[in-house]
Design a protein around this motif. Structure first.
Motif, mmCIF file in Angstrom:
data_model
loop_
_atom_site.group_PDB
_atom_site.id
_atom_site.type_symbol
_atom_site.label_atom_id
_atom_site.label_comp_id
_atom_site.label_asym_id
_atom_site.label_seq_id
_atom_site.Cartn_x
_atom_site.Cartn_y
_atom_site.Cartn_z
ATOM 1 N N ALA B 170 0.839 -1.200 0.000
ATOM 2 C CA ALA B 170 0.000 0.000 0.000
ATOM 3 C C ALA B 170 0.878 1.256 0.000
ATOM 4 N N GLU B 171 1.928 1.249 0.822
ATOM 5 C CA GLU B 171 2.838 2.399 0.884
ATOM 6 C C GLU B 171 3.468 2.662 -0.483
ATOM 7 N N ILE B 172 3.957 1.588 -1.113
ATOM 8 C CA ILE B 172 4.635 1.725 -2.400
ATOM 9 C C ILE B 172 3.660 2.214 -3.471
ATOM 10 N N LEU B 173 2.430 1.692 -3.407
ATOM 11 C CA LEU B 173 1.416 2.115 -4.380
ATOM 12 C C LEU B 173 1.120 3.609 -4.249
ATOM 13 N N VAL B 174 0.875 4.072 -3.004
ATOM 14 C CA VAL B 174 0.611 5.491 -2.778
ATOM 15 C C VAL B 174 1.798 6.324 -3.269
ATOM 16 N N GLY B 175 3.012 5.899 -2.885
ATOM 17 C CA GLY B 175 4.217 6.631 -3.276
ATOM 18 C C GLY B 175 4.361 6.730 -4.785
ATOM 19 N N THR B 176 4.111 5.622 -5.489
ATOM 20 C CA THR B 176 4.308 5.603 -6.935
ATOM 21 C C THR B 176 3.307 6.499 -7.667
ATOM 22 N N VAL B 177 2.031 6.332 -7.342
ATOM 23 C CA VAL B 177 1.011 7.126 -8.044
ATOM 24 C C VAL B 177 1.225 8.614 -7.762
ATOM 25 N N MET B 178 1.475 8.937 -6.481
ATOM 26 C CA MET B 178 1.697 10.322 -6.094
ATOM 27 C C MET B 178 2.910 10.901 -6.838
ATOM 28 N N LEU B 179 3.995 10.095 -6.949
ATOM 29 C CA LEU B 179 5.189 10.570 -7.660
ATOM 30 C C LEU B 179 4.886 10.848 -9.125
ATOM 31 N N LEU B 180 4.036 10.018 -9.733
ATOM 32 C CA LEU B 180 3.674 10.244 -11.135
ATOM 33 C C LEU B 180 2.999 11.605 -11.303
ATOM 34 N N TYR B 181 2.062 11.915 -10.382
ATOM 35 C CA TYR B 181 1.392 13.217 -10.459
ATOM 36 C C TYR B 181 2.408 14.355 -10.431
ATOM 37 N N VAL B 182 3.225 14.340 -9.350
ATOM 38 C CA VAL B 182 4.088 15.492 -9.083
ATOM 39 C C VAL B 182 5.213 15.589 -10.106
ATOM 40 N N LEU B 183 5.831 14.448 -10.373
ATOM 41 C CA LEU B 183 7.003 14.405 -11.247
ATOM 42 C C LEU B 183 6.689 14.918 -12.649
ATOM 43 N N PHE B 184 5.594 14.426 -13.215
ATOM 44 C CA PHE B 184 5.304 14.780 -14.606
ATOM 45 C C PHE B 184 4.386 15.984 -14.721
ATOM 46 N N GLY B 185 3.418 16.087 -13.832
ATOM 47 C CA GLY B 185 2.439 17.162 -13.968
ATOM 48 C C GLY B 185 2.722 18.388 -13.122
ATOM 49 N N GLY B 186 3.664 18.278 -12.161
ATOM 50 C CA GLY B 186 3.989 19.417 -11.321
ATOM 51 C C GLY B 186 2.774 19.979 -10.608
ATOM 52 N N MET B 187 2.792 21.307 -10.366
ATOM 53 C CA MET B 187 1.724 21.943 -9.611
ATOM 54 C C MET B 187 0.381 21.900 -10.332
ATOM 55 N N LEU B 188 0.391 21.951 -11.659
ATOM 56 C CA LEU B 188 -0.878 21.963 -12.394
ATOM 57 C C LEU B 188 -1.637 20.656 -12.169
ATOM 58 N N ALA B 189 -0.941 19.532 -12.352
ATOM 59 C CA ALA B 189 -1.592 18.239 -12.140
ATOM 60 C C ALA B 189 -1.993 18.088 -10.681
ATOM 61 N N THR B 190 -1.092 18.492 -9.768
ATOM 62 C CA THR B 190 -1.399 18.364 -8.347
ATOM 63 C C THR B 190 -2.644 19.176 -8.000
ATOM 64 N N THR B 191 -2.741 20.394 -8.563
ATOM 65 C CA THR B 191 -3.906 21.236 -8.306
ATOM 66 C C THR B 191 -5.190 20.553 -8.759
ATOM 67 N N TRP B 192 -5.168 19.965 -9.961
ATOM 68 C CA TRP B 192 -6.379 19.305 -10.461
ATOM 69 C C TRP B 192 -6.724 18.051 -9.683
ATOM 70 N N VAL B 193 -5.683 17.334 -9.217
ATOM 71 C CA VAL B 193 -5.951 16.179 -8.365
ATOM 72 C C VAL B 193 -6.660 16.640 -7.082
#
Lengths: 97, 522
Positions: B170-193
């Motif tokens: 569960a920890e790894i899953l949360v970490g991975t999905v969250m990293l995808l948001y931030v890493l590629f989408g930055g603040m814009l993706a994070t804001t929409w999430v």
């Protein structure tokens, strides 16, 4: 006027004073309401289960009241800023040019 | 209680993922990843990575702020607390709201006008850049780290309970999905999430409370009456041990109220809007959504107490964290349980993504670019460093989440708020309002606030007695804010008086045009 003259003008100084006076009054009301609520709870727990209406305790009524007042204060600040503060800001900005 | 509910409760099994909840869960993750893909194409410069190109509107940012703030801990934790302990949970809920008006009155507008990507920009704007940057970045990272560990541990346990997934996975899953948001989408993706999550959460809570009230003829009084009949008004509506003395109340209230004004992931949201007016609007919307949320949450909690029953709730999870999901299953069956479970998961992802972005901006923008590179770094290099910092923090978050698996981490949220209120908030407020604030004053204030808050918490009843098992606490209060905030302000005063800086006082005057009129704001 240049930036320095604006900052030193009475009009600008008044605006800044007005902004903080208003902010601190609102903050003071928030303090009285919220900490008053907390003090009341810590001092008189029996009071909180007095009924205001059948089945609704004073504690519940105060809980709702504090949240609503906090919200009203926020909205009051926005209305004040939109109507009074922003107008003055716009005029001062015009003077800068 | 009717038969349908009894039947559904009998069928309720924790730790078993059914196809419907997995479907909702997959839709939410897939949807947010598509947004990330879209945002990734727009995210090239540092301003886009950290501040979404300052293109977010006040309404959107208000929702995103609410999304950043309403964590799974407040949704599941407070409804569970109300279900088991009654009124004490409601007292807690009030505390989580009152910081928002204070944020509006004191710092929202000047923060927007003076800042660029992080709150350290504001504190350091007229003082000596390097020492302040390091101090405030460290203060910020400390807060974010405590908050993140608490979120990650809570997340792991929750997902374990809901989907029956092993904790580490569960920890790894949360970490991975969250990293995808931030890493590629930055603040814009994070804001929409955050926006999507906030809308889903508000919707879910509204439906849940609506279903409860429906059972009681849409009259909350009937619900409270039923709670009173079942458990006694004395037990459920009398404040318990949460607030014991006025001084304890004051200290807790200060930490909750001003802690918000020092949370880096909340503060950095203000740099995503174009100007001070939109910043003001964001707080107004955020306060409305969050206020509504906390007004409705006790209905969910009390509803669970009456319709599900305390014994059933504690039978699934001792802490009561599953009260809302069980209630959802009882009232809406499996599809609604699936929806609420997916919303709780989205909530965790969104909050952790916001925290990671805040930590990575402190590491790369404040420490690497401003201190090591003295601001001399190309756009491409800055974005690259930001992404590396994101990965480092994301991996650390997963590792710490696994490391703290069996610890009681509830105190970490308290610690995060205490440090935020004592280390970050005084320095931020004084840099905006006090002309004679100097570099030494700022550094002393941040260090004194952080150290005194941490030390007092360790010596407090919560850790000294509760966790370390000593007889008597050295520091009597559960929350240190009243002491540590005072210490921070005194340190700021002494530091500033003993090392005055005429040039920064001059700069303070010049900057006023930016602080109050927004002229020259980035």
């Amino acid at each position: 006027m240049n930036a320095r003259e604006i900052v030193n003008s009475d009009r600008f100084k008044n605006l800044v004073r007005k902004r903080w006076t208003f902010s601190y009054i609102m903050l003071a009301i928030l303090f009285v309401v919220y900490f008053g609520y907390l003090f009341l709870i810590s001092l008189d727990k029996e009071l909180m289960i007095k009924m205001v209406t059948p089945n609704i305790t004073l504690g519940i009524a105060l809980f709702v009241a504090v949240i609503v007042i906090a919200w009203v204060l926020t909205i009051t600040y926005v209305l004040w800023a939109n109507n009074s503060y922003d107008k003055e800001v716009e005029e001062l900005k015009k003077m800068l040019k | 209680m009717n038969e349908v509910i009894a039947q559904r409760l009998a069928n309720f099994q924790a730790g078993k993922a059914d196809p419907i909840s997995l479907l909702f869960f997959a839709i939410i993750v897939a949807g947010t990843l598509m947004i990330t893909y879209w945002a990734a194409r727009k995210t090239k410069t540092t301003s886009e990575f950290y501040a979404a190109g300052r293109s977010v509107t006040g309404f959107q940012n208000g929702l995103a702020l609410a999304g950043d703030y309403m964590s799974a801990a407040s949704f599941l934790g407070i409804s569970g607390m109300v279900a088991l302990r009654g009124y004490d949970g409601a007292i807690y809920a009030v505390g989580w709201l009152v910081g928002w008006p204070a944020l509006m009155f004191l710092i929202a507008e000047p923060l927007r006008n003076l800042g660029k990507f992080t709150f350290a920009d504001v504190v350091s704007s007229r003082l000596k850049n390097r020492p302040i940057r390091i101090a405030s970045a460290v203060g910020g990272i400390l807060v974010v780290l405590c908050y993140t560990i608490a979120q990650m541990v809570g997340a792991g346990k929750l997902i374990q309970l809901m989907f029956g997934m092993p904790y580490e996975l569960a920890e790894i899953l949360v970490g991975t999905v969250m990293l995808l948001y931030v890493l590629f989408g930055g603040m814009l993706a994070t804001t929409w999430v955050q926006i999507i999550k906030a809308v889903l959460l508000l919707f879910g809570v509204t439906v849940l409370a609506g279903l409860v009230l429906f059972k009681f003829g849409f009259n909350p009084g009937n619900l409270f009456g039923a709670v009173g009949d079942m458990y006694g008004f004395e037990t459920m509506f009398k404040p318990g041990g949460f607030v014991t003395s006025p001084i304890e109340a004051l200290s807790l209230g200060l930490a909750l109220m001003f802690g918000l004004l020092g949370l880096p992931h909340i503060l950095m949201r203000f740099f995503t809007v174009p100007d001070a007016k939109e910043a003001r609007k964001s707080v107004a919307y955020a306060t409305s959504f969050i206020g509504y949320f906390y007004l409705v949450i006790p209905i969910v909690g009390f509803g669970a107490a009456v319709l599900v029953g305390q014994d059933f709730i504690t039978g699934i999870d001792k802490g009561g964290n599953m009260a809302a999901p069980i209630l959802a299953a009882a009232l809406g069956g499996k599809p609604f349980l699936g929806f609420i479970a997916a919303v709780a998961f989205a909530t965790i992802l969104a909050v952790v993504a916001g925290l990671t972005l805040a930590a990575s901006s402190a590491m790369s923008h404040d420490i690497y670019v401003s201190v090591f590179k003295k601001g001399q770094a190309t756009e491409a290099e800055q974005v690259k460093v930001a992404r590396i910092a994101t990965v480092i923090f994301g991996v650390a978050a997963v590792a710490l989440g696994i490391l703290f698996k069996n610890q009681n981490v509830a105190f970490l949220v308290g610690l995060a708020f205490a440090i935020a209120a004592s280390a970050n908030f005084p320095a931020l407020l004084l840099s905006i309002t006090w002309k004679k604030f100097s570099t030494r004053g700022a550094v002393w204030s941040i260090i004194a606030g952080a150290v005194s808050a941490s030390v007092c918490i360790i010596l407090s009843p919560v850790i000294w007695v509760g966790l370390l098992g000593f007889e008597q606490a050295v520091f009597p209060l559960k929350n240190p804010a009243i002491v540590s905030m005072t210490v921070a302000f005194i340190a700021a005063f002494i530091g500033s008086v003993t090392a005055p800086e005429p040039e920064s006082q001059e700069k303070f005057e010049q900057e006023k045009i930016r602080t109050y009129l927004g002229v020259g704001a980035e």
